[in-house]
Design a protein around this motif. Structure first.
Motif, mmCIF file in Angstrom:
data_model
loop_
_atom_site.group_PDB
_atom_site.id
_atom_site.type_symbol
_atom_site.label_atom_id
_atom_site.label_comp_id
_atom_site.label_asym_id
_atom_site.label_seq_id
_atom_site.Cartn_x
_atom_site.Cartn_y
_atom_site.Cartn_z
ATOM 1 N N MET B 192 0.737 -1.573 -0.064
ATOM 2 C CA MET B 192 -0.385 0.159 0.300
ATOM 3 C C MET B 192 0.877 1.210 -0.317
ATOM 4 S SD MET B 192 -2.762 0.993 0.027
ATOM 5 C CE MET B 192 -4.369 1.791 0.794
ATOM 6 N N GLN B 196 0.678 4.588 -2.794
ATOM 7 C CA GLN B 196 0.179 5.691 -2.704
ATOM 8 C C GLN B 196 1.618 6.275 -2.171
ATOM 9 O OE1 GLN B 196 -2.682 7.226 -0.858
ATOM 10 N NE2 GLN B 196 -3.538 4.985 -0.304
ATOM 11 N N LYS B 199 1.887 7.253 -6.560
ATOM 12 C CA LYS B 199 0.370 8.598 -6.883
ATOM 13 C C LYS B 199 0.923 9.793 -6.160
ATOM 14 C CE LYS B 199 -4.390 9.937 -6.205
ATOM 15 N NZ LYS B 199 -5.143 10.095 -4.951
ATOM 16 N N TYR B 200 1.578 9.672 -5.348
ATOM 17 C CA TYR B 200 1.656 11.218 -4.359
ATOM 18 C C TYR B 200 3.165 11.944 -5.005
ATOM 19 C CZ TYR B 200 3.799 14.373 -0.746
ATOM 20 O OH TYR B 200 4.098 15.371 -0.176
ATOM 21 N N ASP B 265 -5.950 5.389 -9.097
ATOM 22 C CA ASP B 265 -7.004 5.879 -7.653
ATOM 23 C C ASP B 265 -7.423 4.207 -7.729
ATOM 24 O OD1 ASP B 265 -6.830 8.499 -6.382
ATOM 25 O OD2 ASP B 265 -7.323 9.458 -8.668
ATOM 26 N N GLU B 269 -7.759 1.735 -4.497
ATOM 27 C CA GLU B 269 -9.034 0.517 -4.437
ATOM 28 C C GLU B 269 -8.718 -0.279 -3.942
ATOM 29 O OE1 GLU B 269 -12.878 2.316 -5.395
ATOM 30 O OE2 GLU B 269 -12.278 4.605 -5.608
#
Ligand SMILES: Nc1nc2c(ncn2[C@@H]2O[C@H](COP(=O)(O)OP(=O)(O)O)[C@@H](O)[C@H]2O)c(=O)[nH]1
Ligand SMILES: [Mg+2]
Lengths: 428, 301
Positions: B192, B196, B199-200, B265, B269
């Motif tokens: 995870m 994340q 994406k960041y 995104d 999920e």
């Protein structure tokens, strides 16, 4: 994107981190407890569960053995014991957790010290049937020595003592008597649990209505853990000098490192140790742009307003509260090697980014970690022994006391011939 | 008083950069193992950050099984060009031709074990003394016990019972002639965290990670993409499915998952809701309970 989604996402990016370690004797239920925390907080995946279900069945275990989740290596599964530190990860919507699962055998104390060195909290398991024993004291002593500020005494296997409140209270009293001598620990909590059945781990126990406190997980999620770092004494141990040799950054000289204390800002006066040269901070760089301030534990690179000779192992600090600089180090150590400490042996000390030859000057005393008394007349350090020594280093170190700063106050000793890490040290 | 708290992702980033800089400083000839998988992509991104504005001070090494998706190779070459990095390729195909390794036979043959020998050869040829890998401790039980700096003897083997203790942020990279280290800057990251972070940081990934339509066969419960390396066998039917990959490896064993997550995104999920580990669909780990430990001891990552 809906508001709910974006707030969730912010949640993940804003989440903080709690590192904890577990300690207790063999079979007190550490692995089961960690398995339970991960299982009940849904950090276990189906295929992992399936794989341990199969193994449990093969071994003829009555319940699914949650300890198999953390007991990773083949030898451990065969002997049913934990033989090394295992790191585990889980998250709840409130926090991320890193667990160091450390074994309880006496001969593996070094692993507990290892797990404790990066932890903010220690869970010490006590078997409700056995109460506070030598190992409990030993583990609390190590937690205290390594400066873990929060301790949870998890009284486990309450199912085997009829969920008795008296038993729990007796253990609490016994521990408190001993704990008055643990000066670094800020806070101690007592929680009665059954790791096997799950009582008070994630779900509140229906068998112990007399207990009013939080469950273990709730405690871990909500405990306030102040910043571990020292934000007063500014320290940047220089790891690496960045010299791009490109036209665009022709004169760039970035002193790269991870801030180990305090706060640096552009324009600050700084002193480089051990040389004593002075300069001003020109800028604080990251690949994402310049920072207005840098603090622990951020990795940055710093440029200065003038050219001075700085290399790996140097320490950049501020003039008002400088580190100690010297070649004679007084420290508590824990001995990690099967071979006893040879006071005439040759060692290499690793401290921050510095590496230097080192000799043992004097062995002052060893500590009996069950009574916390000094041991008279036996100065031979064997595996797992803890005590005080003085060291002479071939080059000056720039250091603080471990009490003041866990990064600049810690070191390891390496055997110069075998290259093994043989001791962990905390500077006094 | 000012709030100096640092989020856990920033802490992980900062720790990884610290490890990358230690590696550059403590070793003479480090190398970064680039597999084309997302973890090695993140590690390369962190290496770019660690030495910015200078270039990454060590080469990238790709052990090419010869069973790669073309997307992986394209992505690798673009990235190397963008970073101005130095790329070294170790080829399993050539190792087979030279007779240094022998291809596995049988229906479940894979080039995973051959990769070990090719890797060890490439490390020896380049005289690399530290190989940076993107492995994470949350991937598998045996990996949970890995050190950041993991010592390998002169045969490239890992001795899990005799590992050097690692305390605080002090790493001991001293070794004798002929030995080397594996270094894992992402040790403390979870799957995870990696997603994340990508994406960041807006990290671009090979298209294989996003849901797309592809011809597949299902073998031992694993969905494999049909390619020149994976052809349908008797009794298997080719189905067009909407799939994506959660890890990247040899095309003959890397299983895909059915998914319609075609954006970062949606992938995040999906990862959050996943009930299977990402290695759960790798045929090589399923061979036995301690498959990973055995491969690690022999020098696998
Ligand atoms: N009755 C009971 N048994 C427990 C409890 N917790 C652990 N055990 C058992 O105690 C044994 C040792 O547990 P384990 O987690 O391996 O202990 P470790 O050596 O501290 O890691 C196992 O047989 C567990 O099933 C508990 O709360 N109640
Ligand atoms: Mg255990």
């Amino acid at each position: 994107m809906s508001t709910e989604e974006s707030s969730q996402e912010k949640g993940y990016l804003d989440m903080d981190l709690l590192r904890f370690t577990t300690a207790g004797s063999v079979d007190d239920g550490k692995s089961t407890l960690i398995g339970r925390l991960m299982y009940d907080s849904k950090a276990i995946f189906e295929d992992q569960l399936e794989s341990i279900e199969n193994t449990s069945k093969q071994r003829g275990d009555e319940h699914v053995n949650l300890a198999l989740l953390t007991d990773g290596l083949r030898a451990e599964r065969e002997q049913g014991i934990t033989i090394d530190v295992a790191y585990r990860y889980f998250a709840t919507p409130r926090r991320k957790f890193i667990i160091a699962d450390t074994p309880g055998h006496i001969q593996y104390t070094r692993n507990m010290v290892t797990g404790a060195s990066t932890a903010n909290l220690a869970i010490i398991l006590v078997d409700a049937r056995k109460g506070v024993i030598e190992q409990t004291c030993r583990h609390s002593f190590i937690a205290n020595l390594l400066r873990i500020q929060h301790v949870v005494i998890a009284v486990n296997k309450m199912d085997l003592v009829d969920w008795s409140e008296d038993t729990f209270n007796k253990i609490k009293e016994d521990f408190q008597k001993f704990a008055s001598r643990l000066d670094n620990i800020v806070e101690i909590s007592f929680i009665p649990i059954s790791a096997l059945k799950g009582d008070n781990v994630v779900e509140k126990s229906e068998n112990m209505t007399w207990y009013q406190g939080p469950t273990l997980l709730y405690h871990l999620e909500t405990l306030y853990v102040g910043p571990d770092a020292n934000h007063i004494d500014s320290r940047l141990p220089v790891q690496w000098v960045i010299r791009p040799h490109s036209d665009e950054y022709h004169d760039f000289r970035g002193y790269a490192g991870r801030v180990a204390g305090g706060v640096f800002k552009p324009g600050d006066d700084v002193v480089v140790y051990p040389s004593g040269f002075e300069a001003k901070v020109k800028a604080l760089h990251t690949a994402d742009g310049e920072l207005e301030e840098a603090y622990s534990p951020l990795s940055i690179s710093m440029t200065l307003d003038r050219e001075i000779d700085i290399s790996r192992g140097d320490m950049i600090a501020k003039p008002n509260n400088p580190p100690s600089v010297g070649q004679d180090i007084d420290a508590m150590i824990c001995w990690f090697s099967d071979k006893p400490l040879n006071p005439r042996g040759k060692f290499v000390i690793r401290h921050c980014a510095k590496e230097a030859k080192a000799l043992i000057r004097d062995v002052k005393y060893k500590v009996d970690i069950n009574t916390l008394h000094k041991i008279e007349g036996d100065n031979e350090f064997k595996l797992n022994d803890i005590g005080r020594i003085t060291i002479r280093t071939a080059a000056p170190l720039c250091y603080d006391s471990y009490k003041r700063n866990r990064v600049t106050g810690s070191f390891v000793l390496v055997d110069a011939f075998t290259n093994e890490t043989v001791a962990a040290g905390m500077i006094r | 008083m000012q709030d100096y708290s640092v989020t856990h992702l920033k802490q992980l980033e900062s720790e990884a950069i610290y490890i990358l800089r230690e590696t550059a400083a403590q070793f003479e000839r480090p190398v970064l193992l680039f597999s084309g998988g997302k973890d090695s992509i993140v590690m390369t991104h962190l290496a770019m950050k660690a030495f910015w504005p200078a270039k990454i001070p060590f080469p990238l090494l790709h052990v090419d099984t010869g069973h790669n998706f073309p997307e992986t190779i394209q992505y690798r070459d673009d990235l190397v060009a963008k970073l101005g990095a130095n790329l070294v390729v170790g080829s399993v195909e050539e190792a087979i031709k030279d007779g240094r390794v022998v291809e596995e036979k049988g229906p479940n043959a894979s080039r995973n074990m051959l990769q070990i020998q090719t890797l060890l050869d490439a490390l020896e040829d380049g005289q690399y003394d530290a190989a940076l890998g993107g492995a994470r401790r949350d991937e598998e039980k045996a990996r949970a016990k890995e050190r950041f700096f993991s010592h390998r003897d002169e045969f490239g083997q890992w001795d899990p019972k005799n590992q050097r203790p690692e305390l605080w942020n002090i790493f001991n990279g001293r070794m004798a002639q002929g030995e080397h280290f594996r270094v894992f800057p992402l040790s403390n990251w979870t799957e995870m965290d990696v997603w994340q972070y990508m994406k960041y940081e807006n990290i671009e990934l090979p298209s294989l990670y996003y849901a797309h339509e592809r011809e597949t066969v299902t073998r031992n419960g694993t969905i494999l993409a049909v390619s020149e390396f994976v052809e349908p066998r008797e009794g298997e039917t080719v189905e067009v499915k909407q799939i994506r990959f959660r890890t990247m490896g040899d095309a003959t064993i890397t299983g895909a998952v059915e998914s319609d997550a075609d954006t970062m995104d949606k992938i995040i999920e999906e990862v959050a809701a996943a009930r299977q580990t990402e290695r759960g669909n790798r045929a090589d780990d399923k061979r036995s309970e301690s498959a990973m430990e055995d491969r690690k001891k022999a020098g696998y990552f």
